[in-house]
Design a protein around this motif. Structure first.
Motif, PDB file in Angstrom:
ATOM      1  N   LEU A  44       0.829  -1.202   0.000  1.00 51.27           N
ATOM      2  CA  LEU A  44       0.000   0.000   0.000  1.00 51.27           C
ATOM      3  C   LEU A  44       0.867   1.256   0.000  1.00 51.27           C
ATOM      4  O   LEU A  44       0.576   2.233  -0.712  1.00 51.27           O
ATOM      5  CB  LEU A  44      -0.927   0.004   1.213  1.00 51.27           C
ATOM      6  CG  LEU A  44      -2.200  -0.820   1.105  1.00 51.27           C
ATOM      7  CD1 LEU A  44      -2.810  -1.074   2.476  1.00 51.27           C
ATOM      8  CD2 LEU A  44      -3.215  -0.123   0.191  1.00 51.27           C
ATOM      9  N   ALA A  45       1.933   1.254   0.801  1.00 54.11           N
ATOM     10  CA  ALA A  45       2.833   2.406   0.833  1.00 54.11           C
ATOM     11  C   ALA A  45       3.473   2.644  -0.529  1.00 54.11           C
ATOM     12  O   ALA A  45       3.638   3.802  -0.959  1.00 54.11           O
ATOM     13  CB  ALA A  45       3.912   2.197   1.892  1.00 54.11           C
ATOM     14  N   ARG A  46       3.812   1.586  -1.232  1.00 53.58           N
ATOM     15  CA  ARG A  46       4.369   1.741  -2.579  1.00 53.58           C
ATOM     16  C   ARG A  46       3.330   2.329  -3.532  1.00 53.58           C
ATOM     17  O   ARG A  46       3.660   3.145  -4.406  1.00 53.58           O
ATOM     18  CB  ARG A  46       4.875   0.388  -3.108  1.00 53.58           C
ATOM     19  CG  ARG A  46       6.075  -0.160  -2.339  1.00 53.58           C
ATOM     20  CD  ARG A  46       7.113  -0.773  -3.262  1.00 53.58           C
ATOM     21  NE  ARG A  46       7.673   0.216  -4.183  1.00 53.58           N
ATOM     22  CZ  ARG A  46       8.577  -0.070  -5.121  1.00 53.58           C
ATOM     23  NH1 ARG A  46       9.008  -1.320  -5.269  1.00 53.58           N
ATOM     24  NH2 ARG A  46       9.041   0.862  -5.925  1.00 53.58           N
ATOM     25  N   ALA A  47       2.065   1.924  -3.369  1.00 47.75           N
ATOM     26  CA  ALA A  47       1.007   2.493  -4.215  1.00 47.75           C
ATOM     27  C   ALA A  47       0.808   3.972  -3.917  1.00 47.75           C
ATOM     28  O   ALA A  47       0.548   4.771  -4.835  1.00 47.75           O
ATOM     29  CB  ALA A  47      -0.293   1.722  -4.004  1.00 47.75           C
ATOM     30  N   VAL A  48       0.930   4.359  -2.648  1.00 52.20           N
ATOM     31  CA  VAL A  48       0.828   5.777  -2.289  1.00 52.20           C
ATOM     32  C   VAL A  48       2.031   6.531  -2.839  1.00 52.20           C
ATOM     33  O   VAL A  48       1.892   7.642  -3.381  1.00 52.20           O
ATOM     34  CB  VAL A  48       0.700   5.945  -0.763  1.00 52.20           C
ATOM     35  CG1 VAL A  48       0.722   7.426  -0.373  1.00 52.20           C
ATOM     36  CG2 VAL A  48      -0.592   5.292  -0.256  1.00 52.20           C
ATOM     37  N   PRO A  57     -11.090   7.691   0.210  1.00 49.39           N
ATOM     38  CA  PRO A  57     -12.159   6.723   0.506  1.00 49.39           C
ATOM     39  C   PRO A  57     -11.923   5.420  -0.245  1.00 49.39           C
ATOM     40  O   PRO A  57     -11.635   5.425  -1.454  1.00 49.39           O
ATOM     41  CB  PRO A  57     -13.422   7.445   0.020  1.00 49.39           C
ATOM     42  CG  PRO A  57     -13.082   8.901   0.090  1.00 49.39           C
ATOM     43  CD  PRO A  57     -11.622   8.977  -0.279  1.00 49.39           C
ATOM     44  N   ALA A  58     -12.031   4.310   0.453  1.00 50.43           N
ATOM     45  CA  ALA A  58     -11.780   3.005  -0.169  1.00 50.43           C
ATOM     46  C   ALA A  58     -12.737   2.758  -1.324  1.00 50.43           C
ATOM     47  O   ALA A  58     -12.349   2.189  -2.357  1.00 50.43           O
ATOM     48  CB  ALA A  58     -11.900   1.897   0.872  1.00 50.43           C
ATOM     49  N   VAL A  96     -14.837   4.800   5.347  1.00 52.83           N
ATOM     50  CA  VAL A  96     -13.602   4.010   5.369  1.00 52.83           C
ATOM     51  C   VAL A  96     -12.602   4.558   4.356  1.00 52.83           C
ATOM     52  O   VAL A  96     -12.873   4.612   3.147  1.00 52.83           O
ATOM     53  CB  VAL A  96     -13.901   2.528   5.071  1.00 52.83           C
ATOM     54  CG1 VAL A  96     -12.591   1.737   4.958  1.00 52.83           C
ATOM     55  CG2 VAL A  96     -14.775   1.935   6.165  1.00 52.83           C
ATOM     56  N   GLN A  97     -11.441   4.965   4.862  1.00 54.94           N
ATOM     57  CA  GLN A  97     -10.348   5.407   4.005  1.00 54.94           C
ATOM     58  C   GLN A  97      -9.356   4.265   3.810  1.00 54.94           C
ATOM     59  O   GLN A  97      -9.422   3.243   4.496  1.00 54.94           O
ATOM     60  CB  GLN A  97      -9.637   6.605   4.644  1.00 54.94           C
ATOM     61  CG  GLN A  97     -10.526   7.816   4.856  1.00 54.94           C
ATOM     62  CD  GLN A  97      -9.818   8.933   5.614  1.00 54.94           C
ATOM     63  OE1 GLN A  97      -8.633   8.825   5.952  1.00 54.94           O
ATOM     64  NE2 GLN A  97     -10.544  10.012   5.880  1.00 54.94           N
ATOM     65  N   ILE A  98      -8.424   4.444   2.906  1.00 50.48           N
ATOM     66  CA  ILE A  98      -7.429   3.413   2.637  1.00 50.48           C
ATOM     67  C   ILE A  98      -6.701   3.019   3.921  1.00 50.48           C
ATOM     68  O   ILE A  98      -6.507   1.824   4.197  1.00 50.48           O
ATOM     69  CB  ILE A  98      -6.424   3.886   1.573  1.00 50.48           C
ATOM     70  CG1 ILE A  98      -7.116   4.051   0.200  1.00 50.48           C
ATOM     71  CG2 ILE A  98      -5.246   2.915   1.465  1.00 50.48           C
ATOM     72  CD1 ILE A  98      -7.713   2.775  -0.354  1.00 50.48           C
ATOM     73  N   GLY A 128      -7.657  -4.346   1.557  1.00 50.48           N
ATOM     74  CA  GLY A 128      -6.607  -3.354   1.349  1.00 50.48           C
ATOM     75  C   GLY A 128      -5.550  -3.828   0.370  1.00 50.48           C
ATOM     76  O   GLY A 128      -5.100  -3.065  -0.496  1.00 50.48           O
ATOM     77  N   GLY A 129      -5.150  -5.090   0.488  1.00 54.42           N
ATOM     78  CA  GLY A 129      -4.155  -5.617  -0.441  1.00 54.42           C
ATOM     79  C   GLY A 129      -4.661  -5.672  -1.867  1.00 54.42           C
ATOM     80  O   GLY A 129      -3.943  -5.322  -2.818  1.00 54.42           O
TER      81      GLY A 129
END
Length: 648
Positions: free
Chosen positions: A243-247, A257-258, A276-278, A334-335
């Motif tokens: 997720l951090a890499r996607a950000v 928002p998810a 719900v946020q990421i 999330g993944g």
């Protein structure tokens, strides 16, 4: 867990500060619990009204049992519950002679009753404190973090906490590594754990990676640095790294928002879905309960989209940020959302596997780490083990572990001691590879460490990471638990020190806490507590196994088989076929099976308990009051009813 205490009222009632008992013992109150005081009794009541914790200060008692008897006599004179088991706990935080008393309840009560007796190591040594817990199981699971915080924070008057702040960390020399290995080897012997994979990091580099014991009971192949184990929920931290890499790549935002990022994301509550946020997908802070039965009884061959189908039926049981509630399905989402953002247009399962390989495992040099079960089982791998009905270690089936595959971002990774250590090195390098190459931007690496919700005193959950500051230093970690596989990764961010452990037995879970404590003792010359913790864990495992066996009837008697239908079905969890072969009663679910034993409950009801190694202890209550033959399965916050199918 809840600090909604009115300080002035408590201070007046206790004649002391708001955070001390009548005997002057300090504590942090459980947040959102209401407090009341009557003499030397201090009671906290959960907002739901069905959970209380009462603290009883006693000037003297002969022993723990006498202290508990005195406490019940003061709080509930007519208390007549049957004692199920009394087990010791190691000396800790200024308390000695600690013992936990668990009481029998019947399944339909949905109730936990427990007493904890402690004697202070300070003062005259005669005074005792008893904690009485009576809680509905749903509330206990939901508000377990505040209750646990209160229990952990209660310390004797005058006790000074151990702190490693300001101490110089000693490097993990070969001699100290051997000391840690010997500790684990001794624990393995006492707990009958066949195999363990280990690695140790010091000075920002791996100083030892390898194995102890065997990959499978009764076979000669040894565990080594490249033996693959299922690392279960340690996958979560890896997913948050993706997720951090996607950000970093601008494909997602933490505050996005998810449902905006992935329109297929929805929960049963539309308002919660919008909120719900990421970051909330991986924070254990949204109020979503575990609801693990949905995937435990699912098909391991199901598509990744099953995660979103299951989430669409889920509702929160607490408010955002209110309590720590661990949700595997939210992390799974999330993944897959990260994968969809990074590899649009692909099947989300394949996208996730590819993204993890290309953006995390490959750059980190985790050459053997995989989500491919077949690939793992073709090579150097460990097999799972569990306890049989008599508490002996036996080989376990892999079938139930396969059910995690559709939700694999939450717990499906296979990794080795060598590979696992490289992930920890990345964490110690603030998002850089072990060789120093940039992988995750430091800002987004650090975002994962920010506290999102309280877990216990001094312990918070970030994004797939536990952050513990109880010793005046930061200890980051995460554990993982599947059938027959239990693991942990630990690192001290300020000191370049870390460790990983992978085990192939359910008893291996009892090595994790003592290993962390032993590591801190070796590095900081801490008080010698790890050996006692391991000794107590071994004794309690044996006592629990003996007590559990004593409550079970095997083979299941004819009068308990007669009311059974041939097959049952649950709309949520699928089917059960009842097989009677060679005097054994076996429950065949859609994707795994287990022999069962009978337990007669105190209220006269009867339960069928799974007993196969690794899946032992799952309870199906026979509901004789239902209109058709019915079996009831519960977790703490859900109930599933399997109703008899009519014969064709």
């Amino acid at each position: 867990m809840r600090r909604l205490l009115i300080a002035t009222l408590l201070a007046a009632a206790l004649g002391a500060s708001a955070d001390t008992t009548s005997s002057g013992h300090s504590y942090s109150p459980p947040e959102a619990f209401a407090a009341s005081v009557a003499g030397n009794l201090l009671t906290f009541t959960a907002p739901e009204g069905d959970a209380t914790v009462t603290v009883v200060d006693l000037p003297a008692a002969k022993d723990a049992a006498d202290a508990v008897a005195q406490a019940w006599a003061r709080v509930q004179p007519d208390f007549r519950r049957t004692l199920r088991l009394a087990t010791p706990r190691p000396s800790r935080n200024g308390w000695v002679d600690q013992q936990v008393f668990d009481y029998e309840t019947s399944p339909n009560e949905k109730l936990t009753i427990q007493a904890i007796a402690r004697r202070a190591s300070t003062g005259d040594g005669k005074a005792w404190v008893v904690l009485l817990l009576q809680a509905g199981e749903g509330t206990l699971e939901k508000r377990g973090a505040p209750i646990g915080k209160f229990f952990a924070s209660l310390r004797p008057q005058g006790y000074q906490r151990e702190s490693f702040a300001g101490r110089t960390a000693r490097p993990l020399t070969p001699e100290r590594v051997e000391q840690l290995k010997a500790f684990i080897a001794d624990g393995m012997k006492q707990l009958d754990v066949p195999g363990v994979g280990l690695s140790f990091i010091s000075g920002g580099q791996v100083v030892w990676a390898g194995g102890l014991g065997v990959r499978e009971l009764g076979k000669p192949a040894k565990v080594d640095a490249d033996t693959l184990f299922m690392a279960a929920s340690n996958t979560k931290a890896m997913t948050t790294a993706l997720l951090a890499r996607a950000v970093d790549a601008g494909k997602l935002r933490w505050d996005q928002p998810a449902a905006e990022a992935y329109p297929g994301f929805r929960l049963a509550d539309a308002d919660v879905t919008k909120s719900v946020q990421i970051r909330h997908l991986v924070c254990a802070c949204t109020g979503m309960p575990r609801q693990d039965m949905d995937w435990i009884f699912s098909d391991g061959r199901a598509p990744a989209s099953t995660t979103f189908d299951q989430l669409a039926t889920m509702k929160p049981t607490s408010k955002f940020g209110e309590v720590f509630q661990y949700s595997n399905l939210m992390v799974s989402a999330g993944g897959y959302i990260a994968a969809a953002a990074l590899k649009p247009g692909k099947d989300i399962g394949a996208a996730y596997d590819e993204a993890m390989q290309e953006l995390l495992f490959g750059p980190l040099g985790m050459k053997d780490t995989t989500f491919d079960r077949a690939k793992a089982l073709r090579g150097n791998h460990a097999m799972p083990h569990g306890d049989d009905i008599d508490g002996h270690t036996r080989r376990a089936s892999m079938d139930l572990n396969d059910t995690v595959i559709p939700a694999r971002p939450a717990g499906g990774v296979w990794t080795s001691p060598r590979d696992f250590s490289r992930f920890v090195l990345m964490e110690l390098n603030k998002g850089r590879t072990p060789e120093g190459r940039p992988l995750i931007g430091e800002a987004n690496w650090a975002e994962r460490y920010k506290p999102q919700v309280m877990v216990s005193e001094d312990v918070n959950y970030g994004m797939g990471l536990f952050i513990d500051t109880q010793y005046g230093i930061t200890v980051a970690s995460h554990g993982g638990d599947l059938l027959g596989f239990h693991s942990n990764m630990i690192w001290l961010p300020e000191y370049g020190i870390g460790a990983t452990i992978l085990t192939n037995s359910d008893a291996g879970v009892l090595l994790r806490g003592p290993l962390l404590r032993k590591l801190l003792e070796v590095v900081f010359d801490g008080l010698p507590e790890a050996d006692e913790r391991l000794k107590v864990a071994v004794a309690n495992r044996k006592a629990e196994a003996a007590q559990t066996r004593g409550r079970l009837t095997l083979p299941v008697p004819a009068d308990a088989i007669k009311p059974m239908a041939a097959a049952y079905a649950s709309p949520e969890l699928g089917h059960i076929k009842i097989a009677r072969r060679a005097g054994k009663l076996r429950f065949q679910f859609d994707h795994w099976s287990s022999e069962v034993a009978l337990r007669r409950n105190e209220d006269g009801t009867q339960s069928y308990i799974t007993i196969d190694p690794g899946v032992e202890g799952i309870e199906f209550l026979r509901d004789d009051k239902a209109g058709a033959p019915t079996l009831v399965l519960r977790d703490a916050q859900h109930e599933y009813r399997f109703v008899a199918l009519k014969p064709n």
